[in-house]
Scaffold this active site. Sequence first.
Site, short mmCIF file in Angstrom:
data_model
loop_
_atom_site.label_atom_id
_atom_site.label_comp_id
_atom_site.label_asym_id
_atom_site.label_seq_id
_atom_site.Cartn_x
_atom_site.Cartn_y
_atom_site.Cartn_z
N SER A 1 42.35 28.62 43.86
CA SER A 1 43.59 28.65 44.03
C SER A 1 44.15 27.70 45.23
CB SER A 1 43.98 30.11 44.25
OG SER A 1 45.35 30.23 44.75
N TYR B 1 42.95 37.95 49.50
CA TYR B 1 42.85 36.90 48.45
C TYR B 1 42.77 35.68 48.92
CZ TYR B 1 44.40 34.68 44.10
OH TYR B 1 44.34 33.71 43.05
#
Length: 281
Positions: A142, A155
């Site tokens: 990401s 995350y």
Amino acid sequence: MLHYDLTGRVVAITGATGGLGSALARELSARGARLALLDLDEAAISRLAQGFGGEQQAKGWRVDVRSYEHLQAAMGAAAAHFGRIDVVIANAGIDEVSPMATMNPDAFERVIDINLSGVWRTLKAGLPHVARQRGYLMAISSMAAFVHSPLQAHYTASKAGVWAMCDSVRLEVKHLGVGVGSVHPTFFRTPLMEQIHADAAGVKLWGGNKGGLWRMISRDEVVDGVIRGIERRSDMVVLPAQNTLIAKAPGLFRKMAERLGFKSADIVEAIALAERELTLT
């Protein structure tokens, strides 16, 4: 430019029934690939596989990426069924919006276990099969690997870890003819994003992803970028492309350090020495 033709290749995908996984499966199939679809939801994986024209084109296996034994067995079964595995895409991932002060430690560990350790298990289980084909390993990371939002320590740590892990593993498997790439999309519409948009904290942080730095891109743009990355056996795929400078800045001198610090012959010898130590313990 290198073109790694997907026609006839066998591609294994974890998280295959998710928004990105299922969209990737459809595009890969359209380009002639055969699919080993791996997911925790057995009923959903069975329904997905049935849409690709029979078990010689796509077959599903129930897999929990928190278990290396699950992944190893599924990769072995897929390789036996199709006769090979050329590409592995580690796509399974989760998230929640939560500050460290109030986050349950078990929730933090679950995100790390699925998003980071699960990717490691997936690539490790797939490597013996991919190495036989001199194929390609891909992990979905990401832009969160480089842009670290508050309430996202779990995350961002997991996605930065995936990026770093891919860089390390790439050096280890280069002599086997195996490529390794990480994918770094910005926000795009998935069931995971729907959960974030249903969370008041997530909406507050990223403004509903309606514009500016946090603007969402289309899922088709992500799928196209991932497919292009596989066909080029890219080290890194950044989506959208205008974020490339942000993504590459942290590793600006990495390639130079790798060239100066790690000779290929030394890496191969170090691997052999590590394996020898393992057999002696």
